[in-house]
Motif scaffolding. Structure first.
Motif, short mmCIF file in Angstrom:
data_model
loop_
_atom_site.label_atom_id
_atom_site.label_comp_id
_atom_site.label_asym_id
_atom_site.label_seq_id
_atom_site.Cartn_x
_atom_site.Cartn_y
_atom_site.Cartn_z
N ARG A 85 1.00 -1.30 0.04
CA ARG A 85 -0.04 0.04 0.02
C ARG A 85 0.80 1.31 0.20
O ARG A 85 0.47 2.11 -0.61
N GLY A 86 1.91 1.20 0.90
CA GLY A 86 2.84 2.50 1.02
C GLY A 86 3.38 2.64 -0.50
O GLY A 86 3.44 3.86 -0.58
N ALA A 87 4.03 1.58 -1.10
CA ALA A 87 4.61 1.72 -2.31
C ALA A 87 3.85 2.45 -3.35
O ALA A 87 4.09 3.54 -4.07
N LYS A 88 2.61 1.95 -3.45
CA LYS A 88 1.87 2.43 -4.42
C LYS A 88 1.38 3.85 -4.13
O LYS A 88 1.48 4.67 -5.16
N LEU A 89 1.05 4.24 -2.87
CA LEU A 89 0.68 5.48 -2.54
C LEU A 89 1.76 6.57 -2.72
O LEU A 89 1.71 7.62 -3.15
N VAL A 90 2.95 6.25 -2.50
CA VAL A 90 4.29 7.03 -2.62
C VAL A 90 4.37 7.24 -4.32
O VAL A 90 4.61 8.45 -4.64
N GLY A 91 4.17 6.44 -5.08
CA GLY A 91 4.20 6.47 -6.45
C GLY A 91 3.03 7.48 -6.92
O GLY A 91 3.27 8.37 -7.98
N GLU A 92 2.02 7.21 -6.51
CA GLU A 92 0.99 8.39 -6.85
C GLU A 92 1.47 9.74 -6.55
O GLU A 92 1.08 10.39 -7.32
N HIS A 93 2.03 9.99 -5.16
CA HIS A 93 2.27 11.11 -4.79
C HIS A 93 3.67 11.75 -5.66
O HIS A 93 3.61 12.66 -6.23
N MET A 94 4.44 10.70 -6.38
CA MET A 94 5.56 11.08 -7.28
C MET A 94 4.90 11.54 -8.55
O MET A 94 5.38 12.61 -9.23
N ARG A 95 3.73 11.02 -9.09
CA ARG A 95 3.02 11.56 -10.32
C ARG A 95 2.49 12.70 -10.07
O ARG A 95 2.57 13.64 -10.77
N LYS A 96 1.75 13.21 -8.89
CA LYS A 96 1.29 14.33 -8.68
C LYS A 96 2.28 15.36 -8.50
O LYS A 96 2.05 16.63 -8.93
N LEU A 97 3.54 15.18 -8.01
CA LEU A 97 4.44 16.15 -7.92
C LEU A 97 4.97 16.38 -9.56
O LEU A 97 5.85 17.36 -9.50
N GLY A 98 4.71 15.52 -10.31
CA GLY A 98 5.48 15.58 -11.68
C GLY A 98 6.86 15.32 -11.69
O GLY A 98 7.51 15.78 -12.60
N LEU A 99 7.25 14.43 -10.91
CA LEU A 99 8.64 14.08 -11.03
C LEU A 99 8.79 13.19 -12.11
O LEU A 99 8.23 12.28 -12.55
N VAL A 100 10.09 13.48 -12.72
CA VAL A 100 10.53 12.63 -13.94
C VAL A 100 11.93 12.29 -13.65
O VAL A 100 12.89 13.23 -13.41
N PHE A 101 12.19 10.82 -13.82
CA PHE A 101 13.37 10.25 -13.61
C PHE A 101 14.13 9.97 -15.25
O PHE A 101 13.58 9.44 -15.75
N ASP A 102 15.54 10.32 -14.96
CA ASP A 102 16.13 9.96 -16.20
C ASP A 102 16.80 8.40 -16.30
O ASP A 102 16.98 8.00 -17.43
N ALA A 103 16.93 8.21 -15.08
CA ALA A 103 17.50 6.62 -14.86
C ALA A 103 17.10 6.16 -13.42
O ALA A 103 16.79 6.90 -12.47
N VAL A 104 16.99 4.80 -13.20
CA VAL A 104 16.78 4.16 -12.12
C VAL A 104 17.72 3.31 -11.91
O VAL A 104 18.13 2.32 -12.61
#
Length: 232
Positions: A85-104
């Motif tokens: 649950r926590g991982a999915k919620l954090v991912g949703e928050h990343m999307r709302k913040l508009g975070l864009v990652f060039d590499a993982v």
């Protein structure tokens, strides 16, 4: 034919015109067309754009894992329900913040793989990490070695483990009033937490101790009371 008389000025002009027609004195014209590099004079200065002098390092601790799972190796422990649950919620928050990652870059431990699967579910986009075994249970010093080898991009997300992630943050971020989140991390970086650091360097290889500034800290409990320390 009548004789033509030329004054000094006319003679000078004719001499210049004749010299310009000699093939050994003609220079190629300067060209600014990006698709015509062969037309650029050899005397041209190099005005190529320099890479931006700023890197963003986002550190993600894996979500809550299941200590009760009957697995033979620590490496194979997956997430429990709270962690998913926590991982999915954090991912949703990343999307709302508009975070864009060039590499993982991530530890290949099962709990990190599961964490990123949950992150992508909430983020809405699947990114493909580089699975680096060195990140698994690494010290802060080893993680810095990994950072030094990042590709030449601006924003990298790294998923890993404590205490290495905490040690890396405390190593990179100097103590002081400009970095209040550092005190929070010094107390604890909870599971599924995201720490974003801004580093004023051109190349990842230049990252060193006390070179970063905390830009944000996101913990699952900041997003949902159900994911606070008291929840199971």
């Amino acid at each position: 034919m009548a004789n033509l008389a030329y004054g000094p000025t006319m003679v000078h002009i004719i001499t210049l015109l004749l010299s310009w027609t000699r093939t050994d004195t003609i220079s190629k014209p300067f060209s600014i067309h990006p698709n015509d590099p062969d037309e650029v004079s050899s005397n041209r200065n190099d005005f190529a754009a320099q890479p931006p002098k700023m890197k963003t390092l986002t550190l993600l601790r894996h979500a809550k894992s299941g200590w009760d799972d009957p697995v033979a190796r620590d490496f194979d422990r997956g997430l429990n329900d709270r962690g998913k649950r926590g991982a999915k919620l954090v991912g949703e928050h990343m999307r709302k913040l508009g975070l864009v990652f060039d590499a993982v870059v991530s530890s290949p431990a099962v709990r990190c793989v599961d964490t990123l699967d949950g992150i992508w579910e909430g983020y809405g986009t699947v990114l493909h990490p580089v699975w680096d075994r060195r990140v698994y249970l690494a010290s802060g010093a080893t993680l810095l070695d990994v950072v030094h080898e990042f590709p030449d991009v601006d924003h990298v997300l790294m998923c890993g483990h404590n205490p290495g992630l905490e040690d890396l943050i405390l190593m990179l971020v100097p103590d002081g009033p400009d970095n209040p989140f550092r005190d929070e991390v010094e107390e604890k970086l909870p599971t599924a937490s995201v720490a974003e650091l801004q580093i004023d360097v051109t190349h990842w290889a230049d990252v060193k101790a006390n070179s970063a500034k905390f830009s944000q800290l996101v913990r699952p409990r900041d997003l949902s009371i159900d994911l606070g320390p008291a929840s199971r």
